[in-house]
Design a protein around this motif. Structure first.
Motif, PDB file in Angstrom:
ATOM      1  N   LYS A  67      -2.282 -12.839 -39.976  1.00 25.59           N
ATOM      2  CA  LYS A  67      -3.265 -11.790 -40.215  1.00 25.59           C
ATOM      3  C   LYS A  67      -3.007 -10.586 -39.294  1.00 25.59           C
ATOM      4  O   LYS A  67      -3.027  -9.430 -39.730  1.00 25.59           O
ATOM      5  CB  LYS A  67      -4.668 -12.349 -39.971  1.00 25.59           C
ATOM      6  N   LYS A  68      -2.720 -10.867 -37.998  1.00 27.93           N
ATOM      7  CA  LYS A  68      -2.457  -9.778 -37.070  1.00 27.93           C
ATOM      8  C   LYS A  68      -1.191  -9.007 -37.453  1.00 27.93           C
ATOM      9  O   LYS A  68      -1.171  -7.778 -37.464  1.00 27.93           O
ATOM     10  CB  LYS A  68      -2.288 -10.328 -35.647  1.00 27.93           C
ATOM     11  N   THR A  79      -3.830  -0.669 -27.644  1.00 27.30           N
ATOM     12  CA  THR A  79      -3.291  -1.330 -26.460  1.00 27.30           C
ATOM     13  C   THR A  79      -3.028  -2.804 -26.779  1.00 27.30           C
ATOM     14  O   THR A  79      -3.897  -3.495 -27.329  1.00 27.30           O
ATOM     15  CB  THR A  79      -4.277  -1.211 -25.293  1.00 27.30           C
ATOM     16  N   PHE A  80      -1.841  -3.274 -26.439  1.00 22.40           N
ATOM     17  CA  PHE A  80      -1.481  -4.651 -26.744  1.00 22.40           C
ATOM     18  C   PHE A  80      -0.451  -5.127 -25.734  1.00 22.40           C
ATOM     19  O   PHE A  80       0.166  -4.337 -25.010  1.00 22.40           O
ATOM     20  CB  PHE A  80      -0.928  -4.781 -28.173  1.00 22.40           C
ATOM     21  N   ILE A  90       1.026  -2.183 -23.106  1.00 23.46           N
ATOM     22  CA  ILE A  90       1.309  -0.777 -23.398  1.00 23.46           C
ATOM     23  C   ILE A  90       0.343  -0.265 -24.454  1.00 23.46           C
ATOM     24  O   ILE A  90      -0.333  -1.041 -25.133  1.00 23.46           O
ATOM     25  CB  ILE A  90       2.765  -0.582 -23.890  1.00 23.46           C
ATOM     26  N   ASN A  91       0.295   1.052 -24.582  1.00 22.46           N
ATOM     27  CA  ASN A  91      -0.481   1.722 -25.625  1.00 22.46           C
ATOM     28  C   ASN A  91       0.521   2.365 -26.578  1.00 22.46           C
ATOM     29  O   ASN A  91       1.161   3.339 -26.236  1.00 22.46           O
ATOM     30  CB  ASN A  91      -1.399   2.780 -25.000  1.00 22.46           C
ATOM     31  N   SER A  92       0.681   1.797 -27.777  1.00 25.36           N
ATOM     32  CA  SER A  92       1.646   2.312 -28.742  1.00 25.36           C
ATOM     33  C   SER A  92       1.220   1.865 -30.130  1.00 25.36           C
ATOM     34  O   SER A  92       0.061   1.487 -30.353  1.00 25.36           O
ATOM     35  CB  SER A  92       3.062   1.824 -28.391  1.00 25.36           C
ATOM     36  N   LYS A  93       2.155   1.897 -31.077  1.00 24.93           N
ATOM     37  CA  LYS A  93       1.881   1.528 -32.463  1.00 24.93           C
ATOM     38  C   LYS A  93       2.506   0.169 -32.744  1.00 24.93           C
ATOM     39  O   LYS A  93       3.725   0.067 -32.932  1.00 24.93           O
ATOM     40  CB  LYS A  93       2.453   2.572 -33.411  1.00 24.93           C
ATOM     41  N   GLU A 105       2.893   4.438 -23.286  1.00 25.25           N
ATOM     42  CA  GLU A 105       1.993   4.611 -22.160  1.00 25.25           C
ATOM     43  C   GLU A 105       1.585   3.230 -21.651  1.00 25.25           C
ATOM     44  O   GLU A 105       1.161   2.375 -22.431  1.00 25.25           O
ATOM     45  CB  GLU A 105       0.737   5.384 -22.578  1.00 25.25           C
ATOM     46  N   LEU A 106       1.746   3.016 -20.352  1.00 24.45           N
ATOM     47  CA  LEU A 106       1.328   1.749 -19.780  1.00 24.45           C
ATOM     48  C   LEU A 106      -0.198   1.664 -19.796  1.00 24.45           C
ATOM     49  O   LEU A 106      -0.896   2.635 -19.471  1.00 24.45           O
ATOM     50  CB  LEU A 106       1.836   1.611 -18.347  1.00 24.45           C
TER      51      LEU A 106
END
Length: 543
Positions: A378-379, A391-392, A426-429, A539-540
């Motif tokens: 699902k994720k 953020t992941f 990190i903060n990304s796609k 971005e961290l």
């Protein structure tokens, strides 16, 4: 921009050159004369000093051998009588004793105002030749009697007279230099005025021709040969310029007529080209739409592979759970019957409880595994269909992708090694990153390990300077050299006719460069397999 050139007028050049030449010549001559006078003066004074020294030494020998107590004062008086020149400043007479010692005997001083000087006994060997000081020269000669040295005579001669003469000579030369410079300036002024008149007239005539643009005008004959040659060459240049301008005008008229004809033809061709361009644009738009549909189809195809894999993986734990629950239901029915018939034994109940606990554990573990698989799918499916940032944890994202593809990985007998920090948030796609990793892994399974019993994939992730670096490599059959240059081009595949669309790596390239604003490079210097370097800004996450 052209370099600026420092220009100098002919007047300045002429005046400076003549004055500099005269000054150099006069300075050279003056320096030579002063040097010659100085050298000759030194030689004359040295010669006269040596002559006086020999005369005075000869006259002193009598007094040195005399046993009279007044011989020293008599020698001094004799020296004052004999010395008739102003050249000599001082005289010292030294006597040589029989034991080899040397003592001061008598002296002469030209002027009583002259300060006394110490004896020169220690310098006899040094002053045996003429020694020059600043204002005088010194010399010591032997006093010999019957081939026996009975004493020494020290003589000091003045150089002031020669130096005064040289000073006066320098002043005279300096005055003469000023006179020559003034004279050379006057001569150069006169020469310039005589030469500049025809040059100024020539410049004025050329300026008038340039201003009026009348290139048929001819310059008059000049009084000087060089200027006349220049004028004749300028006349030739004017004639050629006039002819060249006429030719240019004719060519310009012809070019205008040709340009008009060309514009007419160009207008007709432009209209035709516009129609062709319109058709090409329409075709290109359709091609982009078709390519976009193919890319979306490729995304759905990879998602379909995930669905098939997840269905296979989920089927096993659910099947085990169903089997365990059926067995538990049968056991429960037996216990219920025994309880109703009042034949239930404690050993039978104990065995039922033990079996029930084991079956419930089996059901729980398999349902938990199925739930975990479905949650991961699902994720991945949600991330894959979304291009938004969040953020992941990178290691968790990799684990979810590998868990989702576990069926494909097991069936292909592939081992995947992951090196990634556990605390890298990190903060990304995550959607594009999921799609990139899935496409690369499936590409290795379908292409790199075809015909191989086992394969290895290595994924190395690190964060450097706000850039996430992903190195993906496998030890498969590699990529042919002819395909490396166009590996990211659309419709490039080695499975054409066998189900390959050729859009997998093109989709990866677009996701890296457009969705993640990064870049991907295929390393071509490895011996086996392939290696991709993927870099994109991140971005961290703040802790």
């Amino acid at each position: 921009m052209p370099h600026l050139i420092n220009t100098m007028s002919l007047h300045s050049r002429l005046v400076q050159s003549i004055m500099a030449l005269c000054a150099i010549i006069l300075l050279t001559v003056s320096t030579s004369i002063i040097y010659i006078v100085d050298e000759q003066g030194n030689k004359n004074i040295a010669s006269e000093t040596r002559a006086w020294a020999n005369i005075l030494a000869s006259n002193s020998s009598v007094f040195l051998e005399s046993e009279n107590d007044n011989s020293q004062s008599k020698l001094k008086s004799e020296l004052e009588k004999l010395i008739s020149t102003t050249l000599i400043n001082r005289i010292h007479v030294y006597r040589s004793n029989e034991d080899g010692s040397i003592e001061f005997f008598s002296s002469y001083n030209k002027n009583h105002k002259f300060p006394a000087i110490s004896d020169k006994i220690d310098q006899i060997s040094q002053l045996s030749t003429i020694h020059y000081e600043e204002n005088h020269l010194e010399l010591i000669v032997k006093i010999i009697e019957e081939q026996r040295t009975i004493g020494y005579l020290f003589i000091q001669s003045s150089l002031l007279k020669k130096q005064n003469f040289i000073s006066k000579l320098i002043y005279v030369m300096f005055g003469f230099l000023i006179f020559v410079l003034i004279l050379s300036f006057s001569i150069s002024q006169w020469l310039f005025n005589k030469t500049n008149q025809p040059i100024a007239k020539l410049i004025e005539d050329v300026g008038q021709i340039s201003q009026n643009k009348n290139y048929q005008t001819q310059l008059a004959t000049q009084p000087y040969k060089e200027l006349d040659i220049l004028a004749k060459n300028i006349n030739i240049l004017l004639l050629r310029t006039d002819k060249h301008i006429t030719t240019i005008i004719d060519e310009h008229q012809y070019a205008l007529s040709q340009n008009q004809a060309l514009e007419n033809r160009l207008s007709a061709r432009t209209d035709a080209l516009k129609e062709s361009n319109q058709e090409l644009l329409s075709t290109l738009e359709k091609l982009h739409e078709f390519q976009g549909q193919l890319v979306e189809t490729e995304k759905m195809a990879s998602l379909g592979d995930l669905v098939a894999g997840i269905a296979h993986e989920v089927n096993t734990p659910i099947g085990l759970g169903v089997t365990a629950s059926s067995l538990l239901a049968d056991k429960l029915s037996e216990i219920k019957t025994a309880f109703e018939d009042k034949t239930l034994k404690s050993s039978q109940l104990k065995k039922f409880l033990t079996d029930s606990d084991e079956n419930v554990s089996i059901i729980f573990r398999n349902l938990e595994r199925a739930a975990k698989l479905i949650s991961s799918f699902k994720k991945v499916a949600v991330d894959q269909s979304s291009a938004e940032s969040r953020t992941f944890n990178v290691k968790g994202l990799l684990d979810e992708v590998l868990l989702t593809l576990s069926a494909k990985i097991k069936s292909a007998n592939v081992t995947i090694s992951v090196i990634c920090p556990d605390d890298l948030d990190i903060n990304s796609k995550p959607g594009p990153i999921n799609q990139i990793l899935i496409n690369l892994i499936l590409n290795s399974i379908y292409h790199a390990f075809e015909g191989l019993d086992h394969g290895t994939i290595a994924i190395n992730v690190m964060n450097l300077s706000d850039q996430l670096h992903i190195n993906y490599s496998d030890d498969g059959i590699g990529i042919d050299n002819s395909m490396k240059a166009k590996i990211f081009d659309p419709f490039t595949t080695t499975k054409r006719g066998s189900g390959g669309s050729g859009l997998g790596m093109h989709l990866v390239y677009n996701l890296v460069t457009q969705a993640l604003d990064g870049h991907i490079v295929l390393e071509d210097d490895i011996e086996h397999g392939v290696s991709f370097d993927i870099t994109f800004p991140v971005e961290l996450a703040s802790t």
